[in-house]
Design a protein around this motif. Structure first.
Motif, short mmCIF file in Angstrom:
data_model
loop_
_atom_site.label_atom_id
_atom_site.label_comp_id
_atom_site.label_asym_id
_atom_site.label_seq_id
_atom_site.Cartn_x
_atom_site.Cartn_y
_atom_site.Cartn_z
N UNK A 83 9.44 57.60 56.75
CA UNK A 83 10.22 57.80 55.53
C UNK A 83 10.60 59.27 55.35
N UNK A 84 9.73 60.17 55.81
CA UNK A 84 10.06 61.60 55.78
C UNK A 84 11.27 61.88 56.66
N UNK A 85 11.31 61.27 57.85
CA UNK A 85 12.45 61.43 58.74
C UNK A 85 13.73 60.91 58.08
N UNK A 86 13.63 59.77 57.40
CA UNK A 86 14.81 59.19 56.73
C UNK A 86 15.28 60.12 55.61
N UNK A 87 14.32 60.69 54.87
CA UNK A 87 14.68 61.61 53.78
C UNK A 87 15.40 62.84 54.32
N UNK A 88 14.92 63.38 55.45
CA UNK A 88 15.58 64.53 56.06
C UNK A 88 16.95 64.15 56.62
N UNK A 89 17.07 62.94 57.12
CA UNK A 89 18.37 62.46 57.60
C UNK A 89 19.36 62.40 56.43
N UNK A 97 21.34 57.45 49.77
CA UNK A 97 20.91 56.18 50.33
C UNK A 97 20.96 56.21 51.85
N UNK A 98 20.14 55.36 52.46
CA UNK A 98 20.14 55.20 53.91
C UNK A 98 20.37 53.73 54.22
N UNK A 99 21.38 53.47 55.03
CA UNK A 99 21.69 52.09 55.42
C UNK A 99 21.04 51.78 56.76
N UNK A 100 19.99 50.95 56.71
CA UNK A 100 19.22 50.64 57.91
C UNK A 100 19.91 49.54 58.71
N UNK A 136 15.61 70.71 60.19
CA UNK A 136 14.80 70.90 61.40
C UNK A 136 13.59 71.79 61.11
N UNK A 137 13.79 72.87 60.35
CA UNK A 137 12.68 73.76 60.01
C UNK A 137 11.69 73.08 59.07
N UNK A 138 12.20 72.28 58.15
CA UNK A 138 11.30 71.55 57.24
C UNK A 138 10.41 70.61 58.04
N UNK A 139 11.01 69.88 58.99
CA UNK A 139 10.24 68.93 59.79
C UNK A 139 9.22 69.67 60.66
N UNK A 140 9.62 70.78 61.26
CA UNK A 140 8.70 71.57 62.07
C UNK A 140 7.51 72.04 61.24
N UNK A 141 7.78 72.47 60.02
CA UNK A 141 6.70 72.94 59.13
C UNK A 141 5.75 71.78 58.77
N UNK A 142 6.32 70.61 58.50
CA UNK A 142 5.49 69.45 58.15
C UNK A 142 4.57 69.08 59.30
N UNK A 143 5.12 69.02 60.51
CA UNK A 143 4.32 68.67 61.68
C UNK A 143 3.20 69.69 61.90
N UNK A 144 3.53 70.96 61.86
CA UNK A 144 2.52 71.99 62.12
C UNK A 144 1.41 71.97 61.07
N UNK A 145 1.80 71.77 59.81
CA UNK A 145 0.81 71.74 58.74
C UNK A 145 -0.12 70.54 58.89
N UNK A 146 0.45 69.39 59.30
CA UNK A 146 -0.38 68.19 59.49
C UNK A 146 -1.30 68.34 60.71
N UNK A 147 -0.73 68.80 61.82
CA UNK A 147 -1.48 68.82 63.07
C UNK A 147 -2.63 69.82 63.05
N UNK A 148 -2.48 70.91 62.32
CA UNK A 148 -3.55 71.91 62.31
C UNK A 148 -4.79 71.40 61.59
#
Length: 480
Positions: A83-89, A97-100, A136-148
């Motif tokens: 859902x985070x990916x969809x929000x960034x999309x 809205x996102x049409x799946x 792209x930077x938001x997603x990178x930050x989310x991944x790094x914060x989670x993975x650490x």
């Protein structure tokens, strides 16, 4: 008195220790229990030594282990990161809205089209999200914060590159739709962590476990509600044989069980009378067969009369003809003159519905005659093939959202989605505040209600569920 006076706990891992912390917060009896906890390799300074008995919640080690457990267990689940990916999309597309393209995963798997669609979706999301610098930077930050926060050092210390993020995004999409195969590299570890489980690729987390327990308890309660419905004297038997069930569901004309579940029962499950303006009218609500299998039914409704009607359902065309004849007779005899004093009165005559949290579709046929079905039973897609299509004038759900409307009426005294009778029915079935507002304005401010309705252009939707838009638009028109 404490449930246990003395307890010894061997905390083998972080999760065991965390459970003690949580139990201490929930249980009054355990707050009076003395614990002796043994744990190896505790760093210096985290536990007060030689201080005797103390509050476990005040130990530095307790907070550290609890925080670490939360980091491990509440990292999320795959649905949340998807859902985070969809929000960034959506952010990249400046869309709300996102049409799946995949609406029903099961159907796509059966038709063997899911792999192609998943590949298209993963490419679209990766290209759009990573093709814009801010998302792209938001997603990178989310991944790094989670993975650490991961207990897996390989995940915690690995430096993500933009190329790795692209691969990871694609694998998240595949995993979401169960199309990913283990890769045997770091991405397996990433997916495990994002799925909230450290040992497997299953989508499960501590929060998810709690949700499942709650769902099981809710399902159990609903089963208890339904036990009386399926008592022997209230039991209905339907048999439908088909060579290939999946093929039959594709074509509505071949799905015999769906057609049976759509049959309306000509015995009212709910009746109410109301009087206003010198007339007394009766509202009759007829259930579909599928509605009888919900937990909204009072068991005694399925009596001998209902069973007699449904035992003659083999000829659907004749069944519908009998239903039409039945409601025609009822509508002729259930409207009568009454003394009017300018007030609206209503009372329930027959009620076979449990009126708490009813979820349903209500279809208007004519004044005083309505069919009630399950929430998704009457929609604009299915109603075209319904044998009573010509008679089904409009439909709403229990909240008042209009599902379809053929009347095009915007009059509170004419049959349609604004008809006062419909909101009297909604008030009885679900006690909606919106329905009560409509009734209040109809009785005390009818002129204002009609004026606002006349100015409303229905761009925000039909029905008085759009109450705020309706009145706001009228106010703006007056100011102009």
């Amino acid at each position: 008195l404490p449930l246990f006076v003395k307890s010894v706990v061997i905390a083998h891992d972080v999760e065991d220790f965390s459970k003690i912390w949580q139990a201490m917060g929930r249980s009054r009896t355990m707050n009076e229990t003395t614990f002796s906890i043994y744990k190896n390799n505790i760093p210096a300074g985290l536990v007060e030594e030689d201080s005797g008995l103390g509050d476990i919640k005040k130990q530095i080690l307790t907070k550290l282990l609890y925080t670490r457990n939360c980091d491990c267990k509440m990292a999320g689940n795959l649905s949340s990161i998807y859902q985070t990916l969809i929000a960034l999309y959506n952010l990249s597309q400046e869309s709300f809205y996102y049409s799946d393209e995949i609406v029903n995963t099961f159907i796509e798997k059966m038709e063997k089209t899911i792999a192609t669609k998943v590949k298209k979706i993963e490419g679209k999301i990766a290209d759009v999200v990573l093709g814009n610098s801010v998302p792209a930077q938001i997603l990178m930050h989310i991944f790094r914060d989670k993975f650490q926060r991961s207990s897996n050092e390989t995940v915690a210390k690995n430096n993500l590159s933009i190329k790795m993020v692209e691969v990871l995004v694609r694998q998240i999409v595949r995993q979401k739709f169960e199309q990913r195969l283990p890769s045997g590299d770091i991405y397996d570890d990433y997916i495990r962590f994002l799925s909230g489980e450290q040992q497997s690729l299953m989508e499960i987390s501590y929060t998810k476990q709690q949700q499942k327990q709650k769902q099981k308890q809710k399902a159990k309660s609903q089963d208890n509600d339904m036990m009386n419905v399926f008592d022997k004297q209230n039991r209905l038997h339907f048999i439908s044989k088909t060579a290939n069930y999946f093929d039959s569901t594709v074509d509505d004309t071949e799905d015999s069980m769906k057609k049976t579940l759509s049959l309306p029962v000509s015995v009212p499950i709910f009746s109410a009378e109301y009087s206003f303006g010198g007339k007394k009218n009766v509202i009759n609500v007829y259930p579909t067969v599928q509605f009888l299998y919900s937990h909204h039914i009072v068991p005694k409704y399925i009596n001998g009369d209902v069973q007699f009607v449904l035992n003659n359902n083999s000829d659907h065309q004749q069944f519908y003809s009998d239903f039409v004849s039945s409601i025609a007779k009822a509508s002729k005899t259930e409207e009568m003159e009454a003394d009017g004093n300018g007030k609206l009165y209503s009372k329930v005559l027959v009620n076979g519905i449990k009126l708490s949290n009813v979820q349903c579709s209500i279809v208007g046929i004519q004044p005083g005659v309505y069919i009630i079905g399950m929430k998704d039973q009457f929609n604009s897609h299915d109603v075209g093939n319904h044998p009573l299509n010509d008679m089904l004038q409009y439909a709403t759900d229990e909240l008042g959202f209009v599902l379809f409307d053929k009347t095009n009426s915007k009059n509170v005294d004419e049959f349609g989605p604004y008809f006062i009778e419909h909101y009297i029915l909604l008030d009885h079935l679900s006690s909606q505040e919106m329905a009560q507002n409509v009734i209040n304005y109809y009785c005390n401010h009818k002129e204002k209600l009609e004026k606002c309705l006349g100015l409303y252009d229905e761009k925000q939707g039909k029905g008085f569920i759009c109450w705020r838009f309706l009145f706001n638009q009228a106010t703006m028109s007056s100011d102009a």
